[in-house]
Write a protein that holds these residues in place. Sequence first.
Motif: not given
Length: 270
Positions: A151-152, A158-161, A164-167, A218-221
């Motif tokens: 989640d970005i 929040r913008y996007a989430g 994907g391969d990454g940010v 960037v929250q990584i889950e």
Amino acid sequence: MHIGVVAKRDTSRAVELADRIRGRVDATVTLDELTAEALGTEGRSVSNLAACDLVVSVGGDGTFLFTAREVSPTPIMGVNLGEVGFLNAVSPGDCVAAVRSAVERLRKGEATFHELPQIHTEGEGLELPAAVNEVAIVGPQRGRNNGIGYDIHVDGERYAGGRGDGVLVSTAAGSTAYNLSEGGPLVHPDLSAFVVTEMCPADPMPPLAVPTSAEITVQIEDTANAVIVADGRSRERVDPPTAVRLYPSETPVRIAGPRLDFFAALGKLE
């Protein structure tokens, strides 16, 4: 007046130009250790050249990025050896005159510098050097059934989430590099912005340009681990779930010498 020179490794043309600058500029000139060794003289580690008044990087963008990481905020002049060279505005034929002019302006107290913002990255147990071009937050592998869940947020919103391969978060200077290859926009170097680009997302949003004053989180889950990469060189693994914060570094890169002809440099991409 003390000038440092860093030449691209294992490149005879770069060593030749470093030697030319050393012999034709009216200042104390110190070479990096590998270049000095090739010329049979003594040099210093690149990090020690941070004490100079000006450091000249002779090579491509990779050499410039390496030099900037080691010596900033000491001003840097980039001499381009023929690659695209978006960070190097001085041609080999003009390098001696450009360094002489910069030395004279420094002596008179008339020097001006173009400042490039860098991206600072932090998180739990995470420590990376500031990035001149970009920071990539990616999974251990790219492709189907790999990547990361994320989640970005920009300044808390929040913008996007999704997955994907990454940010990728890039500076204006880095917009012509990794960002461009991932479908991000070109950004003029005079625009003070960071660009957030999702990398092969399952549910994409358009790339977003935000003010450099913004804080990007960037929250990584939903993945075993992830890798944070600054300027394609410095890498750190993190264990999700975790949050990565990106914001402007207190130390910009200061570029000495003539301004880059941005649109002429774009022609080399074709």
